[in-house]
Design a protein around this motif. Sequence first.
Motif, PDB file in Angstrom:
ATOM      1  N   ILE A 103     -12.687  -6.676  -1.740  1.00 25.82           N
ATOM      2  CA  ILE A 103     -11.361  -6.664  -2.363  1.00 25.82           C
ATOM      3  C   ILE A 103     -11.153  -7.995  -3.070  1.00 25.82           C
ATOM      4  CG2 ILE A 103      -8.877  -6.521  -1.990  1.00 25.82           C
ATOM      5  CD1 ILE A 103      -9.431  -4.885   0.516  1.00 25.82           C
ATOM      6  N   GLU A 104     -11.094  -7.948  -4.404  1.00 25.87           N
ATOM      7  CA  GLU A 104     -10.910  -9.192  -5.143  1.00 25.87           C
ATOM      8  C   GLU A 104      -9.451  -9.420  -5.536  1.00 25.87           C
ATOM      9  OE1 GLU A 104     -13.314  -9.199  -8.633  1.00 25.87           O
ATOM     10  OE2 GLU A 104     -11.931  -7.954  -9.777  1.00 25.87           O
ATOM     11  N   GLU A 105      -8.641  -8.376  -5.453  1.00 21.71           N
ATOM     12  CA  GLU A 105      -7.229  -8.554  -5.799  1.00 21.71           C
ATOM     13  C   GLU A 105      -6.388  -7.432  -5.206  1.00 21.71           C
ATOM     14  OE1 GLU A 105      -4.680 -10.845  -6.449  1.00 21.71           O
ATOM     15  OE2 GLU A 105      -6.266 -11.484  -7.835  1.00 21.71           O
ATOM     16  N   ILE A 106      -5.202  -7.786  -4.753  1.00 23.69           N
ATOM     17  CA  ILE A 106      -4.194  -6.817  -4.341  1.00 23.69           C
ATOM     18  C   ILE A 106      -2.920  -7.164  -5.099  1.00 23.69           C
ATOM     19  CG2 ILE A 106      -2.776  -5.907  -2.467  1.00 23.69           C
ATOM     20  CD1 ILE A 106      -5.065  -6.468  -0.555  1.00 23.69           C
ATOM     21  N   GLU A 107      -2.467  -6.246  -5.940  1.00 20.34           N
ATOM     22  CA  GLU A 107      -1.262  -6.463  -6.745  1.00 20.34           C
ATOM     23  C   GLU A 107      -0.130  -5.622  -6.152  1.00 20.34           C
ATOM     24  OE1 GLU A 107      -0.762  -8.253  -9.544  1.00 20.34           O
ATOM     25  OE2 GLU A 107      -2.791  -8.861 -10.151  1.00 20.34           O
ATOM     26  N   ASP A 108       0.890  -6.278  -5.627  1.00 17.67           N
ATOM     27  CA  ASP A 108       2.021  -5.562  -5.046  1.00 17.67           C
ATOM     28  C   ASP A 108       3.264  -5.831  -5.890  1.00 17.67           C
ATOM     29  OD1 ASP A 108       3.836  -4.215  -3.542  1.00 17.67           O
ATOM     30  OD2 ASP A 108       3.420  -5.249  -1.659  1.00 17.67           O
ATOM     31  N   LYS A 109       3.609  -4.857  -6.713  1.00 18.22           N
ATOM     32  CA  LYS A 109       4.792  -4.964  -7.560  1.00 18.22           C
ATOM     33  C   LYS A 109       5.829  -3.924  -7.120  1.00 18.22           C
ATOM     34  CE  LYS A 109       2.168  -6.821 -11.468  1.00 18.22           C
ATOM     35  NZ  LYS A 109       2.698  -8.176 -11.286  1.00 18.22           N
ATOM     36  N   SER A 110       5.997  -3.832  -5.805  1.00 16.20           N
ATOM     37  CA  SER A 110       6.990  -2.920  -5.250  1.00 16.20           C
ATOM     38  C   SER A 110       8.390  -3.485  -5.479  1.00 16.20           C
ATOM     39  CB  SER A 110       6.751  -2.730  -3.752  1.00 16.20           C
ATOM     40  OG  SER A 110       5.439  -2.265  -3.502  1.00 16.20           O
ATOM     41  N   ASP A 111       9.277  -2.646  -5.975  1.00 16.70           N
ATOM     42  CA  ASP A 111      10.656  -3.067  -6.225  1.00 16.70           C
ATOM     43  C   ASP A 111      11.516  -1.812  -6.324  1.00 16.70           C
ATOM     44  OD1 ASP A 111      13.064  -4.092  -6.990  1.00 16.70           O
ATOM     45  OD2 ASP A 111      12.334  -5.143  -8.756  1.00 16.70           O
ATOM     46  N   SER A 112      12.134  -1.447  -5.209  1.00 18.23           N
ATOM     47  CA  SER A 112      12.909  -0.209  -5.168  1.00 18.23           C
ATOM     48  C   SER A 112      14.139  -0.256  -6.083  1.00 18.23           C
ATOM     49  CB  SER A 112      13.349   0.092  -3.739  1.00 18.23           C
ATOM     50  OG  SER A 112      14.175  -0.954  -3.240  1.00 18.23           O
ATOM     51  N   ASN A 113      14.521  -1.439  -6.526  1.00 21.91           N
ATOM     52  CA  ASN A 113      15.675  -1.564  -7.419  1.00 21.91           C
ATOM     53  C   ASN A 113      15.310  -1.395  -8.888  1.00 21.91           C
ATOM     54  OD1 ASN A 113      17.610  -2.133  -5.360  1.00 21.91           O
ATOM     55  ND2 ASN A 113      16.797  -4.220  -5.229  1.00 21.91           N
ATOM     56  N   ALA A 114      14.007  -1.384  -9.183  1.00 24.93           N
ATOM     57  CA  ALA A 114      13.548  -1.240 -10.560  1.00 24.93           C
ATOM     58  C   ALA A 114      13.263   0.226 -10.867  1.00 24.93           C
ATOM     59  CB  ALA A 114      12.292  -2.080 -10.785  1.00 24.93           C
ATOM     60  N   SER A 115      13.130   0.542 -12.137  1.00 24.91           N
ATOM     61  CA  SER A 115      12.821   1.923 -12.525  1.00 24.91           C
ATOM     62  C   SER A 115      11.354   2.248 -12.286  1.00 24.91           C
ATOM     63  CB  SER A 115      13.164   2.155 -13.996  1.00 24.91           C
ATOM     64  OG  SER A 115      12.415   1.279 -14.828  1.00 24.91           O
ATOM     65  N   THR A 116      10.499   1.215 -12.247  1.00 28.19           N
ATOM     66  CA  THR A 116       9.081   1.421 -11.949  1.00 28.19           C
ATOM     67  C   THR A 116       8.635   0.399 -10.908  1.00 28.19           C
ATOM     68  OG1 THR A 116       8.253  -0.087 -13.666  1.00 28.19           O
ATOM     69  CG2 THR A 116       8.646   2.213 -14.297  1.00 28.19           C
ATOM     70  N   GLU A 117       7.675   0.796 -10.107  1.00 33.47           N
ATOM     71  CA  GLU A 117       7.043  -0.106  -9.149  1.00 33.47           C
ATOM     72  C   GLU A 117       5.611   0.355  -8.927  1.00 33.47           C
ATOM     73  OE1 GLU A 117       8.953  -0.029  -5.308  1.00 33.47           O
ATOM     74  OE2 GLU A 117       9.759   1.983  -5.647  1.00 33.47           O
ATOM     75  N   ALA A 118       4.746  -0.573  -8.503  1.00 37.14           N
ATOM     76  CA  ALA A 118       3.325  -0.245  -8.398  1.00 37.14           C
ATOM     77  C   ALA A 118       2.650  -1.081  -7.328  1.00 37.14           C
ATOM     78  CB  ALA A 118       2.638  -0.463  -9.746  1.00 37.14           C
ATOM     79  N   PHE A 119       1.519  -0.541  -6.838  1.00 34.23           N
ATOM     80  CA  PHE A 119       0.680  -1.241  -5.868  1.00 34.23           C
ATOM     81  C   PHE A 119      -0.769  -0.916  -6.204  1.00 34.23           C
ATOM     82  CE2 PHE A 119      -1.747  -1.387  -1.920  1.00 34.23           C
ATOM     83  CZ  PHE A 119      -1.424  -2.637  -1.441  1.00 34.23           C
ATOM     84  N   VAL A 120      -1.615  -1.951  -6.296  1.00 32.35           N
ATOM     85  CA  VAL A 120      -3.006  -1.768  -6.715  1.00 32.35           C
ATOM     86  C   VAL A 120      -3.943  -2.570  -5.823  1.00 32.35           C
ATOM     87  CG1 VAL A 120      -4.659  -1.913  -8.622  1.00 32.35           C
ATOM     88  CG2 VAL A 120      -2.229  -1.559  -9.115  1.00 32.35           C
ATOM     89  N   ILE A 121      -5.042  -1.933  -5.385  1.00 33.18           N
ATOM     90  CA  ILE A 121      -6.139  -2.617  -4.704  1.00 33.18           C
ATOM     91  C   ILE A 121      -7.346  -2.552  -5.637  1.00 33.18           C
ATOM     92  CG2 ILE A 121      -7.696  -2.648  -2.716  1.00 33.18           C
ATOM     93  CD1 ILE A 121      -5.531  -1.116  -1.151  1.00 33.18           C
ATOM     94  N   ARG A 122      -7.886  -3.699  -6.027  1.00 36.13           N
ATOM     95  CA  ARG A 122      -9.059  -3.727  -6.904  1.00 36.13           C
ATOM     96  C   ARG A 122     -10.264  -4.256  -6.140  1.00 36.13           C
ATOM     97  NH1 ARG A 122      -7.445  -6.988 -10.857  1.00 36.13           N
ATOM     98  NH2 ARG A 122      -8.757  -8.783 -10.398  1.00 36.13           N
ATOM     99  N   VAL A 123     -11.364  -3.518  -6.189  1.00 34.69           N
ATOM    100  CA  VAL A 123     -12.580  -3.917  -5.483  1.00 34.69           C
ATOM    101  C   VAL A 123     -13.735  -4.059  -6.461  1.00 34.69           C
ATOM    102  CG1 VAL A 123     -11.799  -2.730  -3.382  1.00 34.69           C
ATOM    103  CG2 VAL A 123     -13.356  -1.552  -4.958  1.00 34.69           C
ATOM    104  N   ARG A 124     -14.742  -4.823  -6.024  1.00 33.75           N
ATOM    105  CA  ARG A 124     -15.926  -5.065  -6.850  1.00 33.75           C
ATOM    106  C   ARG A 124     -17.168  -5.008  -5.962  1.00 33.75           C
ATOM    107  NH1 ARG A 124     -16.475  -7.493 -11.834  1.00 33.75           N
ATOM    108  NH2 ARG A 124     -14.264  -8.119 -11.820  1.00 33.75           N
ATOM    109  N   PRO A 125     -18.292  -4.426  -6.436  1.00 33.37           N
ATOM    110  CA  PRO A 125     -19.526  -4.423  -5.653  1.00 33.37           C
ATOM    111  C   PRO A 125     -19.880  -5.822  -5.173  1.00 33.37           C
ATOM    112  CG  PRO A 125     -19.770  -2.989  -7.549  1.00 33.37           C
ATOM    113  CD  PRO A 125     -18.445  -3.683  -7.710  1.00 33.37           C
TER     114      PRO A 125
END
Length: 207
Positions: A103-125
Amino acid sequence: MVMDTEKIDAAIPSQETGAKTDTHHSVTTKSLEEAKELFLRVKDRLQDVNRWNEFCGKASAKFELTDHEGHSVTRKPQKGDHFKINVPAPGTETGDGRDWVMIEEIEDKSDSNASTEAFVIRVRPAQNPETPDHDTAHFFKDVATSSFAVQREDMKVTASVHGRNEVPNIKTENFIDNARNVLVALGAMVGLSNPQWKSLVKGLFEE
């Protein structure tokens, strides 16, 4: 189809070489509150890496979350952790029978007050953290990435998997491993891994 969403796109590397894949599954709820609750539930299930095989079905690869030294863990994933993967194909000596990603990055853009929110786990060999061998223990070269994401856009929740720069790994010191990697990688590149990712993105929503 690539999702036209900045919060997801910003976490996914650009496509420069080899193959790419994008797999999605979306559910639109009847209310905004339902969508917010669904996003959180899918986000939690996405982080339950040790259950991915359950979500994907018995024919899929088996995923195990480990720490940076390769020790199995049951907590939520962290940057620097690894996935130990048992694909339904012969294993490699380099990976001690398994394929490894970090796992080289975990992006947590959770925001229940916004119109959009996202969560991403990025992995690399990555190399096998259980051995001193520095060869990449995966059928793709370490230029490849896989990004596992969940996003809410108003009342629409989408789970997705994005593969980028997928190139067979023929750089190990083991000829048999190199040959195996070519076969498995080419299979993935022509779509043999698509059913697994489709099952995962759908399974994340199922009770």
